[in-house]
Design an enzyme around this catalytic site. Structure first.
Site, PDB file in Angstrom:
ATOM      1  N   THR A   1     -20.641   2.569 -49.187  1.00 15.86           N
ATOM      2  CA  THR A   1     -21.501   2.684 -47.998  1.00 15.86           C
ATOM      3  C   THR A   1     -22.865   3.229 -48.421  1.00 15.86           C
ATOM      4  O   THR A   1     -22.939   4.201 -49.174  1.00 15.86           O
ATOM      5  CB  THR A   1     -20.855   3.622 -46.951  1.00 15.86           C
ATOM      6  OG1 THR A   1     -19.573   3.106 -46.613  1.00 15.86           O
ATOM      7  CG2 THR A   1     -21.700   3.735 -45.694  1.00 15.86           C
TER       8      THR A   1
ATOM      9  N   GLU B   1     -13.322   1.569 -56.927  1.00 15.26           N
ATOM     10  CA  GLU B   1     -13.540   0.500 -57.913  1.00 15.26           C
ATOM     11  C   GLU B   1     -12.574  -0.644 -57.609  1.00 15.26           C
ATOM     12  O   GLU B   1     -11.591  -0.453 -56.886  1.00 15.26           O
ATOM     13  CB  GLU B   1     -13.270   1.032 -59.323  1.00 15.26           C
ATOM     14  CG  GLU B   1     -14.161   2.203 -59.679  1.00 15.26           C
ATOM     15  CD  GLU B   1     -13.934   2.722 -61.093  1.00 15.26           C
ATOM     16  OE1 GLU B   1     -13.057   2.171 -61.807  1.00 15.26           O
ATOM     17  OE2 GLU B   1     -14.641   3.656 -61.474  1.00 15.26           O
TER      18      GLU B   1
ATOM     19  N   GLU C   1     -11.666   6.761 -46.574  1.00 12.83           N
ATOM     20  CA  GLU C   1     -11.422   8.207 -46.734  1.00 12.83           C
ATOM     21  C   GLU C   1      -9.917   8.510 -46.662  1.00 12.83           C
ATOM     22  O   GLU C   1      -9.492   9.524 -46.094  1.00 12.83           O
ATOM     23  CB  GLU C   1     -12.239   9.012 -45.719  1.00 12.83           C
ATOM     24  CG  GLU C   1     -13.729   8.672 -45.849  1.00 12.83           C
ATOM     25  CD  GLU C   1     -14.669   9.818 -45.592  1.00 12.83           C
ATOM     26  OE1 GLU C   1     -14.248  10.970 -45.669  1.00 12.83           O
ATOM     27  OE2 GLU C   1     -15.853   9.526 -45.339  1.00 12.83           O
TER      28      GLU C   1
ATOM     29  N   ARG D   1     -12.868  13.250 -43.818  1.00  7.33           N
ATOM     30  CA  ARG D   1     -11.710  12.720 -43.084  1.00  7.33           C
ATOM     31  C   ARG D   1     -11.686  13.219 -41.648  1.00  7.33           C
ATOM     32  O   ARG D   1     -11.309  12.494 -40.730  1.00  7.33           O
ATOM     33  CB  ARG D   1     -10.416  13.163 -43.774  1.00  7.33           C
ATOM     34  CG  ARG D   1     -10.087  12.326 -44.955  1.00  7.33           C
ATOM     35  CD  ARG D   1      -8.900  12.820 -45.735  1.00  7.33           C
ATOM     36  NE  ARG D   1      -8.789  11.947 -46.897  1.00  7.33           N
ATOM     37  CZ  ARG D   1      -8.102  12.219 -47.989  1.00  7.33           C
ATOM     38  NH1 ARG D   1      -7.439  13.346 -48.088  1.00  7.33           N
ATOM     39  NH2 ARG D   1      -8.068  11.357 -48.980  1.00  7.33           N
TER      40      ARG D   1
ATOM     41  N   ARG E   1     -12.246  -4.314 -10.933  1.00  6.25           N
ATOM     42  CA  ARG E   1     -11.703  -5.670 -11.029  1.00  6.25           C
ATOM     43  C   ARG E   1     -10.534  -5.819 -10.054  1.00  6.25           C
ATOM     44  O   ARG E   1      -9.585  -5.018 -10.089  1.00  6.25           O
ATOM     45  CB  ARG E   1     -11.228  -5.949 -12.463  1.00  6.25           C
ATOM     46  CG  ARG E   1     -10.517  -7.269 -12.656  1.00  6.25           C
ATOM     47  CD  ARG E   1     -11.446  -8.438 -12.489  1.00  6.25           C
ATOM     48  NE  ARG E   1     -10.762  -9.709 -12.784  1.00  6.25           N
ATOM     49  CZ  ARG E   1     -11.249 -10.894 -12.455  1.00  6.25           C
ATOM     50  NH1 ARG E   1     -12.422 -10.984 -11.828  1.00  6.25           N
ATOM     51  NH2 ARG E   1     -10.591 -11.985 -12.756  1.00  6.25           N
TER      52      ARG E   1
HETATM   53  C1  LIG Z   1     -16.128   0.046 -44.243  1.00 10.02           C
HETATM   54  C2  LIG Z   1     -15.751   0.699 -45.524  1.00 10.02           C
HETATM   55  C3  LIG Z   1     -16.585   1.648 -46.103  1.00 10.02           C
HETATM   56  C4  LIG Z   1     -16.255   2.253 -47.318  1.00 10.02           C
HETATM   57  N1  LIG Z   1     -17.130   3.170 -47.908  1.00 10.02           N
HETATM   58  C5  LIG Z   1     -16.831   3.697 -49.124  1.00 10.02           C
HETATM   59  C6  LIG Z   1     -17.752   4.592 -49.776  1.00 10.02           C
HETATM   60  O1  LIG Z   1     -18.817   4.944 -49.245  1.00 10.02           O
HETATM   61  N2  LIG Z   1     -17.428   5.048 -51.010  1.00 10.02           N
HETATM   62  C7  LIG Z   1     -16.260   4.706 -51.642  1.00 10.02           C
HETATM   63  O2  LIG Z   1     -16.051   5.153 -52.758  1.00 10.02           O
HETATM   64  N3  LIG Z   1     -15.373   3.867 -51.041  1.00 10.02           N
HETATM   65  C8  LIG Z   1     -15.627   3.353 -49.797  1.00 10.02           C
HETATM   66  N4  LIG Z   1     -14.736   2.498 -49.188  1.00 10.02           N
HETATM   67  C9  LIG Z   1     -13.511   2.128 -49.886  1.00 10.02           C
HETATM   68  C10 LIG Z   1     -12.300   2.859 -49.324  1.00 10.02           C
HETATM   69  O3  LIG Z   1     -12.352   4.223 -49.627  1.00 10.02           O
HETATM   70  C11 LIG Z   1     -11.044   2.175 -49.926  1.00 10.02           C
HETATM   71  O4  LIG Z   1     -10.978   0.882 -49.352  1.00 10.02           O
HETATM   72  C12 LIG Z   1      -9.788   2.942 -49.628  1.00 10.02           C
HETATM   73  O5  LIG Z   1      -9.748   4.140 -50.385  1.00 10.02           O
HETATM   74  C13 LIG Z   1      -8.514   2.130 -49.952  1.00 10.02           C
HETATM   75  O6  LIG Z   1      -8.611   1.545 -51.212  1.00 10.02           O
HETATM   76  P1  LIG Z   1      -8.352  -0.027 -51.393  1.00 10.02           P
HETATM   77  O7  LIG Z   1      -9.139  -0.754 -50.356  1.00 10.02           O
HETATM   78  O8  LIG Z   1      -8.566  -0.385 -52.818  1.00 10.02           O
HETATM   79  O9  LIG Z   1      -6.809  -0.224 -51.015  1.00 10.02           O
HETATM   80  P2  LIG Z   1      -5.547   0.057 -51.959  1.00 10.02           P
HETATM   81  O10 LIG Z   1      -5.590   1.443 -52.485  1.00 10.02           O
HETATM   82  O11 LIG Z   1      -5.393  -1.062 -52.924  1.00 10.02           O
HETATM   83  O12 LIG Z   1      -4.374  -0.014 -50.901  1.00 10.02           O
HETATM   84  C14 LIG Z   1      -3.856  -1.252 -50.379  1.00 10.02           C
HETATM   85  C15 LIG Z   1      -2.713  -0.914 -49.443  1.00 10.02           C
HETATM   86  O13 LIG Z   1      -1.681  -0.232 -50.173  1.00 10.02           O
HETATM   87  C16 LIG Z   1      -1.382   1.002 -49.559  1.00 10.02           C
HETATM   88  N5  LIG Z   1      -1.076   2.007 -50.590  1.00 10.02           N
HETATM   89  C17 LIG Z   1      -1.764   2.272 -51.729  1.00 10.02           C
HETATM   90  N6  LIG Z   1      -1.186   3.272 -52.404  1.00 10.02           N
HETATM   91  C18 LIG Z   1      -0.114   3.663 -51.669  1.00 10.02           C
HETATM   92  C19 LIG Z   1       0.894   4.654 -51.817  1.00 10.02           C
HETATM   93  N7  LIG Z   1       0.909   5.493 -52.859  1.00 10.02           N
HETATM   94  N8  LIG Z   1       1.849   4.759 -50.842  1.00 10.02           N
HETATM   95  C20 LIG Z   1       1.853   3.921 -49.783  1.00 10.02           C
HETATM   96  N9  LIG Z   1       0.927   2.962 -49.568  1.00 10.02           N
HETATM   97  C21 LIG Z   1      -0.042   2.840 -50.510  1.00 10.02           C
HETATM   98  C22 LIG Z   1      -2.639   1.390 -48.789  1.00 10.02           C
HETATM   99  O14 LIG Z   1      -2.324   2.265 -47.721  1.00 10.02           O
HETATM  100  C23 LIG Z   1      -3.130   0.024 -48.317  1.00 10.02           C
HETATM  101  O15 LIG Z   1      -2.478  -0.328 -47.122  1.00 10.02           O
HETATM  102  C24 LIG Z   1     -15.038   1.909 -47.955  1.00 10.02           C
HETATM  103  C25 LIG Z   1     -14.180   0.961 -47.362  1.00 10.02           C
HETATM  104  C26 LIG Z   1     -14.519   0.369 -46.158  1.00 10.02           C
HETATM  105  C27 LIG Z   1     -13.599  -0.638 -45.560  1.00 10.02           C
END
Ligand SMILES: Cc1cc2nc3c(=O)[nH]c(=O)nc-3n(C[C@H](O)[C@H](O)[C@H](O)COP(=O)(O)OP(=O)(O)OC[C@H]3O[C@@H](n4cnc5c(N)ncnc54)[C@H](O)[C@@H]3O)c2cc1C
Length: 399
Positions: free
Chosen positions: A165, A134, A371, A251, A276
């Protein structure tokens, strides 16, 4: 590249070797001819889904009794490596359809739901999605704000999801939400929601994605969506377990896909470094270039062994959660490094989509994010090494 063939070198049992060969043939004959154009056009292909189903690759790792192929997890990883080496979007689709949708559905859904959907999903006649993320709940699944409110024998869903996805095209979605915000991950539940449910709206993600451009990524809004309470997948307030079931094998699929990308980058580099010529010799004969090839090869071997190790543990009935996190962290980061090196080694040629390596570089970045990001794998591994702090209660849970 190696004196030994893959199956010999990695001691692949005949069962896994057979699946690997089938996936390699499918990738070469069906995916390779279309991967670049699909990426260029940003086109998700339902026809490709049916082809994956017809080849038996969607259900490969699922139980025979459910209509799957009964393959070992090692074989499923070999499949993901082969598909991932050619088409990251197709491998991403497979990971979601098989790992995040079918596996939880088969393990936790009521019989009627399973019977209605499993066969079609395995055949590629229906598409599934798994909606966890979300706007305010990414890594932190306990922060989910989508609400699940009982009303008679129905559940009313309100909230929004992002980055899902297959979300725009799915016939069936596993949707996670909160029953009691105070309980965080212990309040989560999962419901199967048909794609045409009234109150569900779907839109493509804003902006153009860096990679996985032949995938469908959607934002979803649930405005009073009603599903029968009997559509619950998993126990009451047991949604976190359902999510983790999908994510653990998912994963590993991601890690295996990263191995595929890594391998494709190394193979491209070896071919190029042999042919190359600059300053009168093969560029591979310059020590710095040869050393880069060696580093890529060593990292690839380590990643592949870690993936196989995690798979073999589970195939032997042992816990593999730590091995999976280690494999995902290492394999995805190593593949990103390999893809960067591959572009550099190809010089300007690596910078266009005439060659697939820039697509691999764009795709592999996402493998370090979804994941469970690399940091989240570090967090899981650190926690596992430390053990729980018995003086501090925890309701943590990560995507
Ligand atoms: C191509 C793609 C396909 C996807 N498909 C799906 C899907 O099918 N279903 C679904 O539900 N989601 C999907 N996602 C979402 C994906 O699972 C999330 O993007 C991911 O879980 C990270 O969440 P966020 O992007 O909100 O980042 P955030 O959780 O906001 O994290 C931002 C940064 O903070 C860091 N961070 C956060 N918490 C901590 C902590 N406790 N300690 C250290 N660092 C931390 C993270 O490592 C990251 O670098 C997809 C994403 C992409 C890019």
């Amino acid at each position: 590249m190696s004196a030994l063939d893959y199956d010999q070198e990695y001691d692949l049992p005949p069962e896994a070797a057979t699946w690997r060969a089938a996936a390699a043939a499918f990738a070469a004959e069906t995916l390779a001819p279309q991967a670049r154009e699909a990426d260029r056009e940003g086109r998700f292909s339902p026809a490709m889904v049916r082809q994956l189903g017809a080849a038996g690759l969607i259900g490969a790792g699922l139980p025979v009794a459910a209509g799957g192929g009964g393959a070992s997890l090692l074989a499923a990883c070999a499949i993901a490596e082969e598909i991932g080496a050619v088409d990251g979007s197709a491998r991403g689709f497979l990971a979601v359809q098989a790992g995040l949708v079918l596996a939880p559905l088969l393990a936790h859904a009521p019989t009627a739901l399973r019977e209605a959907w499993a066969g079609r999903l395995i055949a590629g006649d229906a598409i599934g999605a798994c909606a966890l993320t979300e706007p305010e709940a990414g890594s932190d699944l306990g922060a989910m704000q989508t609400t699940l409110t009982p009303d008679g024998d129905e559940i009313v869903i309100n909230g929004s999801k992002v980055w899902i996805t297959n979300g725009g095209v799915a016939d069936i979605l596993l949707v996670f939400g909160q029953t009691d915000p105070a309980k965080k991950t212990r309040g989560l539940e999962c419901y199967a929601v048909p794609g045409d449910a009234p109150g569900l709206t779907r839109a493509p993600m804003k902006g153009r994605e860096l990679g996985h451009r032949a995938s469908d990524h959607a934002q979803l809004t649930f405005d009073g969506v009603r599903v029968p309470a009997a559509h619950r997948v998993g126990p009451a307030q047991g949604g976190m377990g359902v999510a983790m079931l999908g994510l653990e094998d998912g994963r590993l699929n991601v890690a295996a896909g990263a191995v595929g990308i890594h391998r494709a980058c190394l193979e491209a580099c070896v071919d190029f470094a042999r042919t190359r010529r600059q300053f009168g010799k093969r560029i591979g004969d310059f020590q710095q270039v040869g050393a880069t090839l060696a580093e890529m090869d060593v990292a690839l071997r380590a990643s592949r062994l870690m993936v196989h190790h995690a798979a073999r543990l589970k195939d032997r009935g042992l816990d593999n959660a730590q091995a999976v996190s280690a494999a995902k962290l290492h394999a995805t980061e190593a593949a990103l490094d390999a893809a960067t090196k591959a572009i550099q080694m190809h010089g300007s040629r690596g910078y266009t989509d005439e060659l697939p390596i820039e697509r691999h570089w764009r795709d592999v970045m996402a493998l370090t994010i979804y994941e469970g990001t690399s940091n989240i794998q570090r967090l899981i591994l650190g926690r596992t090494l430390l053990g729980r702090d018995t003086e501090k209660p925890s309701a943590g849970g990560t995507n």
